[in-house]
Design a protein around this motif. Structure first.
Motif, PDB file in Angstrom:
ATOM      1  N   GLY A 204       0.781  -1.230   0.000  1.00 27.40           N
ATOM      2  CA  GLY A 204       0.000   0.000   0.000  1.00 27.40           C
ATOM      3  C   GLY A 204       0.812   1.277   0.000  1.00 27.40           C
ATOM      4  N   ALA A 205       2.111   1.217  -0.222  1.00 24.67           N
ATOM      5  CA  ALA A 205       2.942   2.422  -0.222  1.00 24.67           C
ATOM      6  C   ALA A 205       2.809   3.154  -1.556  1.00 24.67           C
ATOM      7  CB  ALA A 205       4.402   2.063   0.030  1.00 24.67           C
ATOM      8  N   GLY A 206       2.749   4.474  -1.488  1.00 25.35           N
ATOM      9  CA  GLY A 206       2.709   5.284  -2.693  1.00 25.35           C
ATOM     10  C   GLY A 206       4.095   5.558  -3.232  1.00 25.35           C
ATOM     11  N   GLU A 207       4.145   6.249  -4.368  1.00 22.99           N
ATOM     12  CA  GLU A 207       5.431   6.509  -5.006  1.00 22.99           C
ATOM     13  C   GLU A 207       6.342   7.366  -4.132  1.00 22.99           C
ATOM     14  OE1 GLU A 207       6.709   5.265  -7.590  1.00 22.99           O
ATOM     15  OE2 GLU A 207       4.995   4.214  -8.449  1.00 22.99           O
ATOM     16  N   LEU A 208       5.781   8.402  -3.514  1.00 25.91           N
ATOM     17  CA  LEU A 208       6.601   9.272  -2.674  1.00 25.91           C
ATOM     18  C   LEU A 208       7.124   8.520  -1.455  1.00 25.91           C
ATOM     19  CD1 LEU A 208       7.717  12.097  -2.196  1.00 25.91           C
ATOM     20  CD2 LEU A 208       5.611  12.662  -0.965  1.00 25.91           C
ATOM     21  N   ARG A 209       6.301   7.680  -0.864  1.00 29.35           N
ATOM     22  CA  ARG A 209       6.740   6.902   0.297  1.00 29.35           C
ATOM     23  C   ARG A 209       7.803   5.887  -0.091  1.00 29.35           C
ATOM     24  NH1 ARG A 209       4.327   6.366   5.241  1.00 29.35           N
ATOM     25  NH2 ARG A 209       4.904   4.532   6.468  1.00 29.35           N
ATOM     26  N   ILE A 210       7.642   5.266  -1.255  1.00 30.87           N
ATOM     27  CA  ILE A 210       8.653   4.318  -1.733  1.00 30.87           C
ATOM     28  C   ILE A 210       9.981   5.026  -1.953  1.00 30.87           C
ATOM     29  CG2 ILE A 210       9.300   2.836  -3.672  1.00 30.87           C
ATOM     30  CD1 ILE A 210       6.359   2.142  -3.998  1.00 30.87           C
ATOM     31  N   PHE A 211       9.906   6.216  -2.540  1.00 36.88           N
ATOM     32  CA  PHE A 211      11.134   6.963  -2.837  1.00 36.88           C
ATOM     33  C   PHE A 211      11.859   7.395  -1.571  1.00 36.88           C
ATOM     34  CE2 PHE A 211      13.134  11.125  -3.755  1.00 36.88           C
ATOM     35  CZ  PHE A 211      14.100  10.695  -4.651  1.00 36.88           C
ATOM     36  N   THR A 212      11.118   7.885  -0.595  1.00 35.60           N
ATOM     37  CA  THR A 212      11.749   8.427   0.614  1.00 35.60           C
ATOM     38  C   THR A 212      12.117   7.343   1.624  1.00 35.60           C
ATOM     39  OG1 THR A 212       9.548   8.845   1.558  1.00 35.60           O
ATOM     40  CG2 THR A 212      10.628  10.653   0.375  1.00 35.60           C
ATOM     41  N   ARG A 213      11.324   6.284   1.718  1.00 35.97           N
ATOM     42  CA  ARG A 213      11.546   5.270   2.752  1.00 35.97           C
ATOM     43  C   ARG A 213      12.343   4.065   2.276  1.00 35.97           C
ATOM     44  NH1 ARG A 213       8.282   5.721   7.280  1.00 35.97           N
ATOM     45  NH2 ARG A 213       7.829   7.936   7.616  1.00 35.97           N
ATOM     46  N   ILE A 214      12.402   3.832   0.974  1.00 27.24           N
ATOM     47  CA  ILE A 214      13.079   2.630   0.470  1.00 27.24           C
ATOM     48  C   ILE A 214      14.233   2.989  -0.454  1.00 27.24           C
ATOM     49  CG2 ILE A 214      12.801   0.540  -0.920  1.00 27.24           C
ATOM     50  CD1 ILE A 214       9.949   0.358   0.065  1.00 27.24           C
ATOM     51  N   VAL A 215      13.958   3.809  -1.473  1.00 27.57           N
ATOM     52  CA  VAL A 215      14.976   4.080  -2.496  1.00 27.57           C
ATOM     53  C   VAL A 215      16.128   4.889  -1.923  1.00 27.57           C
ATOM     54  CG1 VAL A 215      15.403   5.193  -4.706  1.00 27.57           C
ATOM     55  CG2 VAL A 215      13.295   3.915  -4.343  1.00 27.57           C
ATOM     56  N   LEU A 216      15.833   5.983  -1.238  1.00 29.82           N
ATOM     57  CA  LEU A 216      16.908   6.831  -0.717  1.00 29.82           C
ATOM     58  C   LEU A 216      17.767   6.128   0.340  1.00 29.82           C
ATOM     59  CD1 LEU A 216      15.244  10.371  -0.524  1.00 29.82           C
ATOM     60  CD2 LEU A 216      16.726   9.414  -2.292  1.00 29.82           C
ATOM     61  N   PRO A 217      17.187   5.406   1.332  1.00 31.84           N
ATOM     62  CA  PRO A 217      18.066   4.707   2.283  1.00 31.84           C
ATOM     63  C   PRO A 217      18.951   3.650   1.635  1.00 31.84           C
ATOM     64  CG  PRO A 217      15.862   4.934   3.195  1.00 31.84           C
ATOM     65  CD  PRO A 217      15.778   5.363   1.768  1.00 31.84           C
ATOM     66  N   LEU A 218      18.496   3.033   0.547  1.00 32.07           N
ATOM     67  CA  LEU A 218      19.312   2.039  -0.140  1.00 32.07           C
ATOM     68  C   LEU A 218      20.343   2.676  -1.073  1.00 32.07           C
ATOM     69  CD1 LEU A 218      16.612  -0.640  -1.082  1.00 32.07           C
ATOM     70  CD2 LEU A 218      18.316  -0.764   0.745  1.00 32.07           C
ATOM     71  N   SER A 219      20.279   3.984  -1.249  1.00 29.39           N
ATOM     72  CA  SER A 219      21.148   4.668  -2.211  1.00 29.39           C
ATOM     73  C   SER A 219      22.157   5.589  -1.541  1.00 29.39           C
ATOM     74  CB  SER A 219      20.288   5.481  -3.186  1.00 29.39           C
ATOM     75  OG  SER A 219      19.316   4.677  -3.790  1.00 29.39           O
ATOM     76  N   LEU A 220      22.464   5.344  -0.284  1.00 31.51           N
ATOM     77  CA  LEU A 220      23.402   6.219   0.421  1.00 31.51           C
ATOM     78  C   LEU A 220      24.785   6.266  -0.227  1.00 31.51           C
ATOM     79  CD1 LEU A 220      22.531   5.574   4.181  1.00 31.51           C
ATOM     80  CD2 LEU A 220      21.914   7.511   2.752  1.00 31.51           C
ATOM     81  N   PRO A 221      25.324   5.162  -0.751  1.00 29.43           N
ATOM     82  CA  PRO A 221      26.651   5.274  -1.386  1.00 29.43           C
ATOM     83  C   PRO A 221      26.683   6.243  -2.560  1.00 29.43           C
ATOM     84  CG  PRO A 221      26.156   2.985  -0.901  1.00 29.43           C
ATOM     85  CD  PRO A 221      24.901   3.748  -0.634  1.00 29.43           C
ATOM     86  N   VAL A 222      25.718   6.144  -3.470  1.00 27.46           N
ATOM     87  CA  VAL A 222      25.730   7.038  -4.627  1.00 27.46           C
ATOM     88  C   VAL A 222      25.366   8.464  -4.214  1.00 27.46           C
ATOM     89  CG1 VAL A 222      23.322   6.637  -5.318  1.00 27.46           C
ATOM     90  CG2 VAL A 222      25.034   7.238  -7.040  1.00 27.46           C
ATOM     91  N   LEU A 223      24.501   8.626  -3.234  1.00 27.45           N
ATOM     92  CA  LEU A 223      24.182   9.960  -2.745  1.00 27.45           C
ATOM     93  C   LEU A 223      25.405  10.627  -2.118  1.00 27.45           C
ATOM     94  CD1 LEU A 223      20.655   9.377  -1.138  1.00 27.45           C
ATOM     95  CD2 LEU A 223      21.164  10.540  -3.284  1.00 27.45           C
TER      96      LEU A 223
END
Length: 322
Positions: A204-223
């Motif tokens: 039930g997660a929306g796109e913004l929630r997926i981006f902020t809660r899943i994608v960004l925490p998994l992308s700390l090296p590239v960030l």
């Protein structure tokens, strides 16, 4: 049963002998002592080669000007002198303000640039994005072809007038880089599996929630990597202050150091023409250059330890785990 136990123990002892027995077979991923010594020596020499120029610059900035002319550069000053720093820090107020402006622009600009880069790169990494090909081509096209200096200047002065504002130090040149968008898009595509995003959608997660809660925490090296590049770009920039700033109260540290260096060059040229070289010979022109480099280095050195742990974490991204 006894035969099976005996056979298993025989195989285990044979494997142990193959790995550690008689010193003929080394452990997995081990290297020879000679090779390890050469690797340590190589990286030690590389480290010295990186640190030695900084020590030379520091030593020259703390040396008397006449000693530089007589003996050249030395890591350890022959004659210790604070003349270069006294000259640069004579007006401490403007330098402190320029320092604060540089820190503010670097922090705010880096956060804004990272946010916009991630917001552009994430949709381009999604195969279900309808206009993925068009916008990917648009980003790639702008990386190859530019509009030129004059149109770039007219946009920021006539259409959106940001002269004599801090936005002039943040928006032009650094706020979004097509190259970094492509790097981040590639990371999202190769390192974040689509099944993770599908699982979040099922929950039930929306796109913004997926981006902020899943994608960004998994992308700390590239960030962290791209964030460091943006940080260096903002901190070392002086051209935007030169082009857009007429108010000396809003210039950053790098441009202030550039102006101080230009003033020294003007005084030396004027002295050579007017025949008053004895007076300007007392100015720390050569040591002032090195002192500017040390002062300009400033807080940017502290950025590397902050990002280092994310670089180390990035080395294991995509590794095979058993």
């Amino acid at each position: 049963m006894k035969e099976l136990t005996h056979t298993a123990s025989t195989v285990a002892s044979a494997a142990s002998r193959r790995v550690t027995g008689s010193g003929r077979r080394r452990e997995i991923n081990s290297i020879k002592p000679v090779t390890e010594f050469l690797l340590h020596l190589f990286f030690l020499l590389v480290s010295v080669a990186c640190v030695f120029p900084v020590l030379v610059v520091l030593g020259v900035s703390l040396t008397d000007q006449d000693t530089i002319y007589m003996h050249g550069y030395n890591v350890i000053p022959r004659v210790f002198s604070w003349a270069a720093y006294d000259y640069l820090l004579r007006d401490l107020g403007p330098i402190a303000k320029a320092y604060l402006i540089s820190i503010f622009v670097t922090v705010v600009g880096t956060l804004m640039a990272l946010t916009i880069t991630a917001l552009v790169a994430y949709p381009l990494s999604r195969p279900d994005f309808a206009f993925r090909g068009f916008f990917s081509f648009f980003v790639f096209f702008t990386m190859i072809f530019g509009g030129g200096l004059v149109p770039w200047y007219l946009v920021y002065t006539n259409f959106i007038d940001i002269r004599d504002t801090l936005w002039a130090l943040i928006v032009p040149n650094h706020l979004l880089s097509a190259f970094y968008v492509i790097i981040m898009r590639t990371f999202f595509t190769t390192s974040i599996h689509p099944s993770i995003l599908e699982s979040a959608k099922i929950d039930g997660a929306g796109e913004l929630r997926i981006f902020t809660r899943i994608v960004l925490p998994l992308s700390l090296p590239v960030l962290a990597t791209i964030g460091l590049f943006y940080t260096l770009s903002y901190w070392n920039d002086w051209f935007n202050s030169l082009v857009f700033m007429n108010n000396d109260k809003l210039i950053n540290l790098q441009y202030m150091m550039y102006k101080a260096m230009r003033n020294l060059q003007f005084l030396n040229t004027f002295a050579a023409v007017g025949g008053i070289g004895d007076q300007t010979a007392k100015l720390p022109s050569e040591t002032a250059r090195m002192a500017m480099a040390i002062i300009g280095m400033g807080p940017i050195v502290l950025a590397y330890p902050f990002f280092q742990k994310y670089f180390v974490k990035g080395l294991t991204v995509g590794a095979v785990k058993g």
